[in-house]
Enzyme design. Structure first.
Site, PDB file in Angstrom:
ATOM      1  CG  MET A  30      -1.902  -1.217   1.133  1.00 30.91           C
ATOM      2  SD  MET A  30      -3.467  -0.974   1.976  1.00 30.91           S
ATOM      3  CE  MET A  30      -2.912  -0.806   3.636  1.00 30.91           C
ATOM      4  CG  HIS A  37       7.137  -2.234   1.790  1.00 27.74           C
ATOM      5  ND1 HIS A  37       7.006  -1.081   2.532  1.00 27.74           N
ATOM      6  CD2 HIS A  37       5.941  -2.871   1.859  1.00 27.74           C
ATOM      7  CE1 HIS A  37       5.787  -1.020   3.030  1.00 27.74           C
ATOM      8  NE2 HIS A  37       5.119  -2.089   2.636  1.00 27.74           N
ATOM      9  CD  GLN A  61      -5.978  -3.697   2.912  1.00 25.73           C
ATOM     10  OE1 GLN A  61      -5.882  -4.077   1.753  1.00 25.73           O
ATOM     11  NE2 GLN A  61      -5.020  -3.924   3.804  1.00 25.73           N
ATOM     12  CB  SER A 188       4.516  -0.784  10.389  1.00 24.77           C
ATOM     13  OG  SER A 188       3.252  -0.270  10.050  1.00 24.77           O
TER      14      SER A 188
HETATM   15  O1  PAF Z   1      -0.091  -5.703   3.564  1.00 27.11           O
HETATM   16  C1  PAF Z   1      -0.515  -4.799   2.832  1.00 27.11           C
HETATM   17  O2  PAF Z   1       0.160  -3.809   2.572  1.00 27.11           O
HETATM   18  C2  PAF Z   1      -1.903  -4.923   2.242  1.00 27.11           C
HETATM   19  O3  PAF Z   1      -2.767  -5.538   3.125  1.00 27.11           O
HETATM   20  C3  PAF Z   1      -1.921  -5.633   0.861  1.00 27.11           C
HETATM   21  C4  PAF Z   1      -1.463  -7.069   0.975  1.00 27.11           C
HETATM   22  C5  PAF Z   1      -1.030  -4.884  -0.107  1.00 27.11           C
HETATM   23  C6  PAF Z   1      -3.344  -5.649   0.303  1.00 27.11           C
HETATM   24  O4  PAF Z   1      -3.840  -4.353   0.134  1.00 27.11           O
END
Ligand code: PAF
Length: 283
Positions: A30, A37, A61, A188
């Site tokens: 995201m 990442h 979500q 995060s």
């Molecule tokens: O972990 C995340 O960043 C999100 O939940 C994902 C897997 C990209 C789905 O939007």
């Protein structure tokens, strides 16, 4: 770095790259990228010829509209970070909400076999249907051989594995270790919203989990849970939302240990209005 916003252009590019032994490694994100990442991108690069990183803040979500509004959106900075990798081997897919959902943002309802009702599921109603919906759509668009997810969101990792099992999409799901700051705080995107003092204090999450791992060798889950509650009781900056020791397969809380099973401890804590989660393997 190539940034595709249209599925047609992304697919056209992928088709020109497609040759023998070609495989796509996919890192869904995201955005607000950090070292966590980047470690997923590194893992994907080691096993695939092309890596697609999606950057998409998925509205379905978020059960809390304020959390969605405040979620950091830093596309230009994210692309710069990814430029440390080979421009021919890593591309970005950054679609709009319309490109993913069309004119109506609807959510699929999945039966994750009970995984969805534990922990995050109890505090974030509908969250995992939103995750399942978007990851499924992204898999259909990107068509990866392998997809990489961080173990910080361990429940999400299990949910995605279940979604792939249900839908029979031909994607291998790879879980990757949690990356941590020097004080142990799990990396995060939400950490960027913490004050300096909150960042310092948030080290208590991992410190607690490490101690839990030690205690798990001789104490029962109930005693450990009580101890965790005392660590956060009346804390000036941190509020414990849940702590749970779970079987890694079902994610259900356990009362007693069984030598043949694997367990993890999970924690969710608020620092101000920022929600932090973490977990640790116990055996
Ligand atoms: O972990 C995340 O960043 C999100 O939940 C994902 C897997 C990209 C789905 O939007």
């Amino acid at each position: 770095m190539q940034v595709y916003t249209s599925k047609t252009e992304l697919n056209a590019f992928i088709n020109t790259e497609n040759r023998s032994n070609f495989s796509i490694g996919f890192v869904p994100t995201m955005g607000a990228l950090h070292e966590g990442h980047l470690s997923l991108v590194k893992a994907a690069l080691a096993e695939n010829s092309l890596v697609v990183v999606s950057i998409f803040v998925n509205p379905t979500q978020f059960n809390n509209p304020e959390d969605l509004n405040k979620y950091p959106r830093t596309l230009a900075k994210d692309v710069l970070l990814l430029e440390t990798f080979s421009k021919t081997e890593v591309v970005v897919y950054a679609p709009t909400v319309e490109a993913i959902y069309g004119s109506q943002t609807t959510v699929e309802s999945f039966d994750f076999g009970g995984l969805e009702s534990q922990m995050e599921g109890q505090f974030r109603p509908g969250h995992f249907d939103g995750v399942g919906t978007v990851v499924k759509r992204l898999f259909e668009i990107v068509q990866p051989k392998n997809a990489y997810f961080g173990e910080k969101d361990f429940q999400q990792l299990q949910i995605v594995k279940k979604m792939v099992e249900i839908t029979q999409l031909p994607v291998h799901i790879k879980g990757c270790p949690i990356e941590r700051a020097a004080n142990g705080l799990a990396l995060s995107s939400r950490n960027s919203r913490l004050s300096v003092l909150e960042l310092e204090n948030a080290a208590l999450l991992y410190k607690t989990l490490q101690s839990v791992k030690h205690q798990f060798q001789h104490d029962d889950p109930k005693k450990i849970s009580e101890w965790v509650r005392t660590q956060f009781h009346n804390h000036k900056l941190l509020r414990l939302e849940y702590f749970q020791i779970s079987d890694v397969e079902t994610l259900a809380p356990i009362q007693h240990k069984n030598q043949t099973k694997h367990y993890r401890a999970f924690i969710a804590v608020y620092a101000g209005d920022v929600r932090l989660i973490d977990n640790i393997a116990l055996n």
